[in-house]
Design a protein around this motif. Structure first.
Motif, mmCIF file in Angstrom:
data_model
loop_
_atom_site.group_PDB
_atom_site.id
_atom_site.type_symbol
_atom_site.label_atom_id
_atom_site.label_comp_id
_atom_site.label_asym_id
_atom_site.label_seq_id
_atom_site.Cartn_x
_atom_site.Cartn_y
_atom_site.Cartn_z
ATOM 1 N N THR A 108 5.819 1.887 2.363
ATOM 2 C CA THR A 108 5.194 0.808 1.591
ATOM 3 C C THR A 108 4.453 -0.058 2.594
ATOM 4 O O THR A 108 5.025 -0.467 3.602
ATOM 5 C CB THR A 108 6.268 -0.019 0.853
ATOM 6 O OG1 THR A 108 7.057 0.871 0.062
ATOM 7 C CG2 THR A 108 5.631 -1.056 -0.047
ATOM 8 N N PHE A 109 3.165 -0.346 2.322
ATOM 9 C CA PHE A 109 2.360 -1.012 3.346
ATOM 10 C C PHE A 109 1.252 -1.855 2.738
ATOM 11 O O PHE A 109 0.890 -1.703 1.579
ATOM 12 C CB PHE A 109 1.755 0.017 4.302
ATOM 13 C CG PHE A 109 0.995 1.114 3.596
ATOM 14 C CD1 PHE A 109 -0.345 0.960 3.282
ATOM 15 C CD2 PHE A 109 1.620 2.300 3.248
ATOM 16 C CE1 PHE A 109 -1.045 1.975 2.626
ATOM 17 C CE2 PHE A 109 0.934 3.313 2.603
ATOM 18 C CZ PHE A 109 -0.408 3.143 2.291
ATOM 19 N N ARG A 110 0.731 -2.737 3.582
ATOM 20 C CA ARG A 110 -0.480 -3.503 3.257
ATOM 21 C C ARG A 110 -1.204 -3.816 4.570
ATOM 22 O O ARG A 110 -0.589 -3.884 5.625
ATOM 23 C CB ARG A 110 -0.165 -4.762 2.468
ATOM 24 C CG ARG A 110 0.425 -5.881 3.258
ATOM 25 C CD ARG A 110 0.573 -7.171 2.424
ATOM 26 N NE ARG A 110 1.120 -8.220 3.235
ATOM 27 C CZ ARG A 110 2.422 -8.412 3.446
ATOM 28 N NH1 ARG A 110 3.309 -7.632 2.868
ATOM 29 N NH2 ARG A 110 2.823 -9.386 4.226
ATOM 30 N N ILE A 111 -2.505 -4.005 4.439
ATOM 31 C CA ILE A 111 -3.349 -4.358 5.580
ATOM 32 C C ILE A 111 -3.867 -5.774 5.359
ATOM 33 O O ILE A 111 -4.383 -6.101 4.288
ATOM 34 C CB ILE A 111 -4.548 -3.381 5.711
ATOM 35 C CG1 ILE A 111 -4.076 -1.991 6.090
ATOM 36 C CG2 ILE A 111 -5.561 -3.897 6.723
ATOM 37 C CD1 ILE A 111 -3.655 -1.835 7.516
ATOM 38 N N ASP A 112 -3.725 -6.603 6.350
ATOM 39 C CA ASP A 112 -4.245 -7.970 6.333
ATOM 40 C C ASP A 112 -5.164 -8.145 7.531
ATOM 41 O O ASP A 112 -5.005 -7.434 8.520
ATOM 42 C CB ASP A 112 -3.086 -8.984 6.421
ATOM 43 C CG ASP A 112 -2.236 -8.979 5.160
ATOM 44 O OD1 ASP A 112 -2.821 -9.112 4.067
ATOM 45 O OD2 ASP A 112 -1.010 -8.820 5.277
ATOM 46 N N PRO A 113 -6.071 -9.054 7.509
ATOM 47 C CA PRO A 113 -6.393 -9.983 6.431
ATOM 48 C C PRO A 113 -7.261 -9.318 5.368
ATOM 49 O O PRO A 113 -7.867 -8.277 5.597
ATOM 50 C CB PRO A 113 -7.171 -11.085 7.155
ATOM 51 C CG PRO A 113 -7.819 -10.396 8.307
ATOM 52 C CD PRO A 113 -6.859 -9.299 8.710
ATOM 53 N N TYR A 114 -7.314 -9.953 4.207
ATOM 54 C CA TYR A 114 -8.185 -9.488 3.138
ATOM 55 C C TYR A 114 -9.599 -9.971 3.458
ATOM 56 O O TYR A 114 -9.779 -11.094 3.933
ATOM 57 C CB TYR A 114 -7.708 -10.028 1.782
ATOM 58 C CG TYR A 114 -8.279 -9.246 0.635
ATOM 59 C CD1 TYR A 114 -7.638 -8.106 0.165
ATOM 60 C CD2 TYR A 114 -9.475 -9.626 0.045
ATOM 61 C CE1 TYR A 114 -8.171 -7.364 -0.869
ATOM 62 C CE2 TYR A 114 -10.025 -8.896 -0.990
ATOM 63 C CZ TYR A 114 -9.367 -7.758 -1.452
ATOM 64 O OH TYR A 114 -9.913 -7.022 -2.471
ATOM 65 N N PRO A 115 -10.612 -9.132 3.232
ATOM 66 C CA PRO A 115 -11.978 -9.516 3.634
ATOM 67 C C PRO A 115 -12.537 -10.712 2.862
ATOM 68 O O PRO A 115 -12.175 -10.962 1.721
ATOM 69 C CB PRO A 115 -12.801 -8.269 3.370
ATOM 70 C CG PRO A 115 -11.959 -7.348 2.604
ATOM 71 C CD PRO A 115 -10.552 -7.803 2.669
ATOM 72 N N SER A 116 -13.419 -11.417 3.532
ATOM 73 C CA SER A 116 -14.156 -12.544 2.970
ATOM 74 C C SER A 116 -15.624 -12.326 3.311
ATOM 75 O O SER A 116 -15.941 -11.910 4.428
ATOM 76 C CB SER A 116 -13.648 -13.844 3.590
ATOM 77 O OG SER A 116 -14.520 -14.901 3.308
ATOM 78 N N ALA A 117 -16.516 -12.606 2.348
ATOM 79 C CA ALA A 117 -17.950 -12.413 2.596
ATOM 80 C C ALA A 117 -18.449 -13.379 3.665
ATOM 81 O O ALA A 117 -19.376 -13.063 4.415
ATOM 82 C CB ALA A 117 -18.736 -12.604 1.300
ATOM 83 N N SER A 118 -17.827 -14.541 3.762
ATOM 84 C CA SER A 118 -18.308 -15.551 4.712
ATOM 85 C C SER A 118 -17.750 -15.378 6.124
ATOM 86 O O SER A 118 -18.292 -15.919 7.069
ATOM 87 C CB SER A 118 -17.975 -16.953 4.196
ATOM 88 O OG SER A 118 -16.576 -17.073 4.004
ATOM 89 N N THR A 153 1.501 -4.339 7.766
ATOM 90 C CA THR A 153 2.865 -4.709 7.400
ATOM 91 C C THR A 153 3.431 -3.545 6.608
ATOM 92 O O THR A 153 2.798 -3.072 5.654
ATOM 93 C CB THR A 153 2.873 -6.013 6.558
ATOM 94 O OG1 THR A 153 2.300 -7.053 7.357
ATOM 95 C CG2 THR A 153 4.291 -6.401 6.187
ATOM 96 N N MET A 154 4.603 -3.072 7.014
ATOM 97 C CA MET A 154 5.120 -1.831 6.435
ATOM 98 C C MET A 154 6.637 -1.880 6.323
ATOM 99 O O MET A 154 7.320 -2.570 7.077
ATOM 100 C CB MET A 154 4.704 -0.648 7.336
ATOM 101 C CG MET A 154 5.123 0.710 6.842
ATOM 102 S SD MET A 154 4.514 2.052 7.922
ATOM 103 C CE MET A 154 2.971 2.418 7.125
ATOM 104 N N THR A 155 7.127 -1.121 5.362
ATOM 105 C CA THR A 155 8.560 -0.866 5.193
ATOM 106 C C THR A 155 8.720 0.645 5.097
ATOM 107 O O THR A 155 7.952 1.303 4.376
ATOM 108 C CB THR A 155 9.104 -1.538 3.921
ATOM 109 O OG1 THR A 155 8.811 -2.917 3.964
ATOM 110 C CG2 THR A 155 10.596 -1.346 3.803
ATOM 111 N N VAL A 156 9.666 1.190 5.818
ATOM 112 C CA VAL A 156 9.934 2.626 5.780
ATOM 113 C C VAL A 156 11.359 2.798 5.259
ATOM 114 O O VAL A 156 12.306 2.279 5.833
ATOM 115 C CB VAL A 156 9.813 3.258 7.188
ATOM 116 C CG1 VAL A 156 10.158 4.742 7.136
ATOM 117 C CG2 VAL A 156 8.415 3.050 7.749
#
Length: 157
Positions: free
Chosen positions: A131-141, A152-155
């Motif tokens: 289970t994972f996510r990638i940060d940061p979330y993009p911003s146009a500015s 960030t992950m959980t195994v």
């Protein structure tokens, strides 16, 4: 008959000092060869966690799942087409990235994807749920500097 021996500065050096100088030179030569092999390569040590515990690593960093003989290294972000949070898009996009999983001393390169609108994604590796996510979330500015990406992950089994 008088014999005059010509002495040089080399002849006047104390034999104990010569021995110390040789030891010093030898030590410096050995250091030159041993430092690169001793883990002083600038690579950060692995974060150590147990299965089911969440961890966060940056690009080039590793996390060791100590109770599973498993190490995950965040290699790179391959592409990030997620719709910026301050924009209107017709497609949510996706972020794809590469990890290297070392399982029982064998390396497995793996490409993973997280859809743009989801907070996290799941995938499977052998009998493990990732289970994972990638940060940061993009911003146009504000464009994301590649070194700022965090995984960030959980195994879990």
């Amino acid at each position: 008959m008088l014999i005059h021996k010509h002495t040089t500065n080399q002849d006047k050096i104390n034999p104990a000092w010569q021995k110390q100088r040789l030891i010093l030179i030898f030590s410096l030569i050995m250091l030159t060869f041993l430092l690169p092999m001793s883990g002083c390569s600038g690579k950060k040590p692995a974060v150590q966690v147990h299965s089911g515990e969440e961890f966060t690593i940056g690009i080039g960093e590793s996390a060791e799942i100590v109770d599973q003989d498993l190490t995950i290294t965040f290699v790179e972000v391959i592409g990030d087409s997620r719709c910026p949070k301050d924009a209107v898009c017709i497609w949510s996009g996706v972020v794809s990235f590469q990890v290297n999983i070392t399982y029982r001393a064998v390396d497995y390169p793996l490409a993973l994807k997280q859809p743009g609108l989801s907070d996290q994604a799941e995938d499977f590796f052998f009998n493990y749920e990732l289970t994972f996510r990638i940060d940061p979330y993009p911003s146009a500015s504000e464009p994301i500097d590649p070194k700022d990406y965090l995984l960030t992950m959980t195994v879990g089994p």
